[in-house]
Write a protein that holds these residues in place. Structure first.
Motif, PDB file in Angstrom:
ATOM      1  N   ASP A 196      11.311  10.793  12.139  1.00  0.00           N
ATOM      2  CA  ASP A 196      10.040  10.279  12.636  1.00  0.00           C
ATOM      3  C   ASP A 196       8.955  10.364  11.565  1.00  0.00           C
ATOM      4  OD1 ASP A 196      10.786   9.650  15.362  1.00  0.00           O
ATOM      5  OD2 ASP A 196      10.997  11.798  15.658  1.00  0.00           O
ATOM      6  N   ALA A 197       8.950  11.460  10.799  1.00  0.00           N
ATOM      7  CA  ALA A 197       7.944  11.627   9.760  1.00  0.00           C
ATOM      8  C   ALA A 197       8.071  10.545   8.693  1.00  0.00           C
ATOM      9  CB  ALA A 197       8.083  13.007   9.120  1.00  0.00           C
ATOM     10  N   LEU A 198       9.290  10.275   8.248  1.00  0.00           N
ATOM     11  CA  LEU A 198       9.510   9.261   7.214  1.00  0.00           C
ATOM     12  C   LEU A 198       9.144   7.867   7.721  1.00  0.00           C
ATOM     13  CD1 LEU A 198      12.879  10.610   5.784  1.00  0.00           C
ATOM     14  CD2 LEU A 198      10.692  10.482   4.558  1.00  0.00           C
ATOM     15  N   LEU A 199       9.452   7.607   8.988  1.00  0.00           N
ATOM     16  CA  LEU A 199       9.097   6.300   9.557  1.00  0.00           C
ATOM     17  C   LEU A 199       7.586   6.120   9.580  1.00  0.00           C
ATOM     18  CD1 LEU A 199       9.961   3.669  10.850  1.00  0.00           C
ATOM     19  CD2 LEU A 199      10.121   4.847  13.054  1.00  0.00           C
ATOM     20  N   HIS A 200       6.855   7.165   9.969  1.00  0.00           N
ATOM     21  CA  HIS A 200       5.397   7.069  10.012  1.00  0.00           C
ATOM     22  C   HIS A 200       4.794   7.026   8.607  1.00  0.00           C
ATOM     23  CE1 HIS A 200       4.500   7.273  14.299  1.00  0.00           C
ATOM     24  NE2 HIS A 200       5.544   8.057  14.410  1.00  0.00           N
ATOM     25  N   LEU A 201       5.366   7.756   7.673  1.00  0.00           N
ATOM     26  CA  LEU A 201       4.896   7.692   6.287  1.00  0.00           C
ATOM     27  C   LEU A 201       5.068   6.278   5.731  1.00  0.00           C
ATOM     28  CD1 LEU A 201       6.271  11.069   4.888  1.00  0.00           C
ATOM     29  CD2 LEU A 201       3.870  10.359   4.819  1.00  0.00           C
ATOM     30  N   ALA A 202       6.242   5.695   5.968  1.00  0.00           N
ATOM     31  CA  ALA A 202       6.511   4.346   5.464  1.00  0.00           C
ATOM     32  C   ALA A 202       5.581   3.317   6.100  1.00  0.00           C
ATOM     33  CB  ALA A 202       7.971   3.976   5.721  1.00  0.00           C
ATOM     34  N   ASN A 203       5.405   3.400   7.421  1.00  0.00           N
ATOM     35  CA  ASN A 203       4.536   2.444   8.112  1.00  0.00           C
ATOM     36  C   ASN A 203       3.078   2.587   7.683  1.00  0.00           C
ATOM     37  OD1 ASN A 203       6.247   0.842   9.730  1.00  0.00           O
ATOM     38  ND2 ASN A 203       6.493   2.522  11.185  1.00  0.00           N
ATOM     39  N   THR A 204       2.646   3.831   7.486  1.00  0.00           N
ATOM     40  CA  THR A 204       1.266   4.053   7.049  1.00  0.00           C
ATOM     41  C   THR A 204       1.047   3.494   5.656  1.00  0.00           C
ATOM     42  OG1 THR A 204       1.153   6.070   8.388  1.00  0.00           O
ATOM     43  CG2 THR A 204      -0.514   5.803   6.673  1.00  0.00           C
ATOM     44  N   CYS A 205       1.986   3.761   4.754  1.00  0.00           N
ATOM     45  CA  CYS A 205       1.869   3.231   3.390  1.00  0.00           C
ATOM     46  C   CYS A 205       1.957   1.711   3.381  1.00  0.00           C
ATOM     47  CB  CYS A 205       2.945   3.841   2.486  1.00  0.00           C
ATOM     48  SG  CYS A 205       2.634   5.579   2.117  1.00  0.00           S
ATOM     49  N   PHE A 206       2.708   1.146   4.329  1.00  0.00           N
ATOM     50  CA  PHE A 206       2.768  -0.315   4.433  1.00  0.00           C
ATOM     51  C   PHE A 206       1.390  -0.871   4.777  1.00  0.00           C
ATOM     52  CE2 PHE A 206       3.532  -4.412   6.344  1.00  0.00           C
ATOM     53  CZ  PHE A 206       4.540  -4.949   5.556  1.00  0.00           C
ATOM     54  N   SER A 207       0.710  -0.248   5.729  1.00  0.00           N
ATOM     55  CA  SER A 207      -0.622  -0.729   6.106  1.00  0.00           C
ATOM     56  C   SER A 207      -1.629  -0.548   4.973  1.00  0.00           C
ATOM     57  CB  SER A 207      -1.115  -0.005   7.367  1.00  0.00           C
ATOM     58  OG  SER A 207      -1.449   1.342   7.085  1.00  0.00           O
ATOM     59  N   LEU A 208      -1.335   0.375   4.049  1.00  0.00           N
ATOM     60  CA  LEU A 208      -2.215   0.631   2.908  1.00  0.00           C
ATOM     61  C   LEU A 208      -1.805  -0.161   1.665  1.00  0.00           C
ATOM     62  CD1 LEU A 208      -2.415   4.510   3.350  1.00  0.00           C
ATOM     63  CD2 LEU A 208      -4.246   2.881   3.820  1.00  0.00           C
ATOM     64  N   HIS A 209      -0.733  -0.963   1.793  1.00  0.00           N
ATOM     65  CA  HIS A 209      -0.229  -1.794   0.694  1.00  0.00           C
ATOM     66  C   HIS A 209       0.279  -0.953  -0.478  1.00  0.00           C
ATOM     67  CE1 HIS A 209      -2.969  -5.367   2.140  1.00  0.00           C
ATOM     68  NE2 HIS A 209      -2.245  -4.828   3.100  1.00  0.00           N
ATOM     69  N   GLN A 210       0.770   0.237  -0.180  1.00  0.00           N
ATOM     70  CA  GLN A 210       1.363   1.096  -1.215  1.00  0.00           C
ATOM     71  C   GLN A 210       2.877   0.817  -1.229  1.00  0.00           C
ATOM     72  OE1 GLN A 210      -0.404   3.011  -3.256  1.00  0.00           O
ATOM     73  NE2 GLN A 210      -2.361   2.659  -2.230  1.00  0.00           N
ATOM     74  N   TRP A 211       3.243  -0.310  -1.848  1.00  0.00           N
ATOM     75  CA  TRP A 211       4.597  -0.829  -1.689  1.00  0.00           C
ATOM     76  C   TRP A 211       5.667   0.079  -2.291  1.00  0.00           C
ATOM     77  CZ3 TRP A 211       3.074  -3.514   1.915  1.00  0.00           C
ATOM     78  CH2 TRP A 211       2.018  -4.420   1.831  1.00  0.00           C
ATOM     79  N   ARG A 212       5.389   0.708  -3.447  1.00  0.00           N
ATOM     80  CA  ARG A 212       6.390   1.582  -4.045  1.00  0.00           C
ATOM     81  C   ARG A 212       6.631   2.813  -3.161  1.00  0.00           C
ATOM     82  NH1 ARG A 212       7.684   0.191  -9.250  1.00  0.00           N
ATOM     83  NH2 ARG A 212       9.523   1.439  -8.773  1.00  0.00           N
ATOM     84  N   ASP A 213       5.569   3.304  -2.537  1.00  0.00           N
ATOM     85  CA  ASP A 213       5.733   4.433  -1.617  1.00  0.00           C
ATOM     86  C   ASP A 213       6.520   4.018  -0.377  1.00  0.00           C
ATOM     87  OD1 ASP A 213       4.363   6.675  -2.882  1.00  0.00           O
ATOM     88  OD2 ASP A 213       2.542   5.497  -2.643  1.00  0.00           O
ATOM     89  N   VAL A 214       6.277   2.798   0.097  1.00  0.00           N
ATOM     90  CA  VAL A 214       7.053   2.301   1.237  1.00  0.00           C
ATOM     91  C   VAL A 214       8.539   2.295   0.873  1.00  0.00           C
ATOM     92  CG1 VAL A 214       7.518   0.338   2.758  1.00  0.00           C
ATOM     93  CG2 VAL A 214       5.160   0.861   2.102  1.00  0.00           C
ATOM     94  N   GLU A 215       8.847   1.794  -0.320  1.00  0.00           N
ATOM     95  CA  GLU A 215      10.248   1.780  -0.781  1.00  0.00           C
ATOM     96  C   GLU A 215      10.846   3.187  -0.782  1.00  0.00           C
ATOM     97  OE1 GLU A 215      11.843  -0.757  -3.950  1.00  0.00           O
ATOM     98  OE2 GLU A 215       9.743  -1.210  -4.422  1.00  0.00           O
ATOM     99  N   LYS A 216      10.087   4.143  -1.333  1.00  0.00           N
ATOM    100  CA  LYS A 216      10.582   5.522  -1.442  1.00  0.00           C
ATOM    101  C   LYS A 216      10.902   6.097  -0.069  1.00  0.00           C
ATOM    102  CE  LYS A 216       7.540   8.787  -2.232  1.00  0.00           C
ATOM    103  NZ  LYS A 216       6.570   9.663  -2.922  1.00  0.00           N
ATOM    104  N   TYR A 217       9.963   5.957   0.873  1.00  0.00           N
ATOM    105  CA  TYR A 217      10.178   6.534   2.197  1.00  0.00           C
ATOM    106  C   TYR A 217      11.252   5.770   2.968  1.00  0.00           C
ATOM    107  CZ  TYR A 217       5.886   9.063   1.133  1.00  0.00           C
ATOM    108  OH  TYR A 217       4.939   9.858   0.540  1.00  0.00           O
ATOM    109  N   ALA A 218      11.346   4.456   2.748  1.00  0.00           N
ATOM    110  CA  ALA A 218      12.391   3.667   3.412  1.00  0.00           C
ATOM    111  C   ALA A 218      13.770   4.083   2.914  1.00  0.00           C
ATOM    112  CB  ALA A 218      12.159   2.178   3.167  1.00  0.00           C
ATOM    113  N   ASP A 219      13.888   4.331   1.615  1.00  0.00           N
ATOM    114  CA  ASP A 219      15.170   4.797   1.054  1.00  0.00           C
ATOM    115  C   ASP A 219      15.548   6.156   1.647  1.00  0.00           C
ATOM    116  OD1 ASP A 219      15.381   2.548  -0.538  1.00  0.00           O
ATOM    117  OD2 ASP A 219      14.562   3.512  -2.333  1.00  0.00           O
ATOM    118  N   GLU A 220      14.569   7.066   1.729  1.00  0.00           N
ATOM    119  CA  GLU A 220      14.820   8.391   2.307  1.00  0.00           C
ATOM    120  C   GLU A 220      15.179   8.281   3.786  1.00  0.00           C
ATOM    121  OE1 GLU A 220      11.619  11.104   1.596  1.00  0.00           O
ATOM    122  OE2 GLU A 220      11.621  10.782  -0.572  1.00  0.00           O
ATOM    123  N   LEU A 221      14.548   7.350   4.474  1.00  0.00           N
ATOM    124  CA  LEU A 221      14.799   7.152   5.898  1.00  0.00           C
ATOM    125  C   LEU A 221      16.238   6.679   6.132  1.00  0.00           C
ATOM    126  CD1 LEU A 221      13.681   7.099   8.786  1.00  0.00           C
ATOM    127  CD2 LEU A 221      12.864   4.766   8.354  1.00  0.00           C
TER     128      LEU A 221
END
Length: 468
Positions: A196-221
């Motif tokens: 749940d934490a990784l999903l929320h981190l990825a979604n939050t970074c998506f809304s902030l347009h932090q695309w590399r962070d979205v990739e990182k959390y999506a890979d971990e997820l």
């Protein structure tokens, strides 16, 4: 002159008993507390400690407001200089529910004299959280974070996680701060919370347009979802009965979202062909075992999203021949209209084709975009408005373009996003000569509101608000 005697919990109860003329039997009838229990509470030697629930029942019987004598109750919670968890946890929980901050402050101060009592504060926070009292639970989680020295302890990590989840909202700056604060602790969570934490981190970074962070959390997820999926399969094969993993969503959701968010982040970076490979990763999840009714429903949603996102990638690549098929798909899937229109406008601006007819056809749906209040769709609405403004300017429709710019400007303020705010301001200034007096006045009023809001000024400190 006599020495003034401080009232105690029992002396006040006995005084009210005399004032009302109640017997123990009558008080028992009014409170629902056994008369023998009442007798030992008031007259025992030593007196039996009372619960905060019993105190509340006495308050009702005597006609007092909730919270009566709460300032005297802590004496019930301490035995031989130790706090009784069964009494102090319900007491602090109740104090939070009715707003007795004075009692909370005094009791917490005494609790924190012994570091072991931090666990009590965490239990209070969890009790409030489970009761749906999210706002009231936050100060107690903060007490844990501020006072626990062991950053690997379960209650410290969970407090960090709860605070992270509670902060998330429409304010981009606060969301990013929350990500930064929580990010170092994500892998210390129990595995099912990590999902749940990784999903929320990825979604939050998506809304902030932090695309590399979205990739990182999506890979971990994806990685964590696979580990837990294989563990669940192993338990299923080796154990006759087992408790399934306790997560907020079905396990297939985390697996699919790991692919979906990775694809979306690649798309936003213009890596369309790479994104297609990840879309294929969630297009058909019917092979996923352990699917119940909810799981099958989630698999169908991923199938739908994959179809929509494949259309998106084709449109972004300039393959406009799929537009008629895409538009027909949207008419049957209204929730996809907003993200789809963002894509269509972006592609039109990039490849130079016209979409006036499409905008007209979806005009009624577009009016509804203003009703969105969640961070993701507020951001989508901004991107749609700003993209549409650029499209209007590119096609010589300057007045409409300025109207769209002003709408986007307002949304950038709602998001508290300085970068988007500056984009809108510089765009308006570039086309200022085309603006009507009314449009200039609206623009002036928007900037005046920002200028008069100290928090906004701090957030937009890189921009000179002196010139309108």
């Amino acid at each position: 002159m006599g020495v003034m005697v401080q009232p105690s919990l029992r002396s006040e109860i006995e005084r009210n008993l005399r004032l009302k003329g109640f017997t123990i039997s009558r008080l028992s009838e009014l409170t629902g507390i056994n008369s023998g229990t009442l007798s030992t509470i008031l007259n025992g030697n030593p007196p039996r400690p009372m619960t905060v629930y019993q105190l509340d029942q006495l308050a009702i019987a005597f006609g007092h407001e909730p919270g009566w004598l709460y300032e005297l109750y802590p004496e019930e919670c301490v035995t031989e200089d130790k706090f009784s968890r069964p009494r102090v946890i319900p007491y602090l929980t109740r104090c939070a529910e009715i707003g007795r901050q004075d009692c909370i402050n005094e009791t917490v101060s005494k609790l924190l004299e012994n570091p072991k009592n931090i666990k009590i504060l965490f239990s209070v926070a969890e009790q409030l959280f489970e009761n749906g009292r999210l706002k009231e639970s936050m100060p107690f989680y903060q007490f844990v974070v501020d006072n626990e020295k062991d950053s690997y302890s379960h209650h410290f990590i969970m407090a960090q996680y709860r605070l992270f989840r509670a902060v998330l909202g429409s304010n981009s700056e606060e969301n990013w701060k929350a990500v930064i604060r929580f990010e170092p602790y994500r892998k210390r969570l129990l595995e099912h919370y990590q999902l749940d934490a990784l999903l929320h981190l990825a979604n939050t970074c998506f809304s902030l347009h932090q695309w590399r962070d979205v990739e990182k959390y999506a890979d971990e997820l994806r990685e964590m979802a696979v580990i837990l999926y294989e563990d669940e399969l192993r338990k299923k094969k080796t154990q006759k009965t087992f408790d399934p993993i306790n997560t907020e969503r079905h396990l297939v959701v985390y697996y699919g979202q790991g692919y979906l968010l990775k694809a979306a982040a690649l798309e936003k970076q213009g890596l369309y062909e790479q994104a297609k490979r990840y879309v294929e990763g969630y297009a058909d999840l019917s092979w996923f075992e352990l699917l119940d009714e909810v799981g099958h429903y989630e698999v169908q949603k991923f199938q739908l999203w994959a179809k929509a996102n494949m259309y998106t990638l084709e449109i972004l690549l300039g393959n406009v021949e799929v537009l008629p098929e895409y538009l027909d798909f949207l008419k049957h899937n209204p929730p996809e209209i907003l993200p789809a229109l963002i894509t269509i406008i972006e592609s039109a601006n990039k490849h130079g084709f016209t979409v006036d007819r499409i905008i007209d056809d979806f005009s009624e749906e577009i009016k509804l975009f203003t009703h969105y209040r969640d961070p993701l769709n507020i951001d989508r609405n901004f991107r749609f408005r700003y993209g549409l403004a650029i499209y209007r300017f590119n096609n010589g429709q300057h007045l409409i373009g300025i109207d769209e710019t002003l709408q986007a400007l307002t949304l950038s303020i709602v998001k508290n996003n300085e970068k988007d705010f500056l984009h809108c301001v510089t765009t308006f200034e570039a086309y200022r000569n085309y603006a009507t007096d009314e449009q200039k006045q609206e623009y002036h009023q928007i900037l005046e509101e920002v200028r008069n809001d100290e928090k906004r000024i701090a957030a937009f400190s890189g921009f000179d608000l002196g010139t309108v």
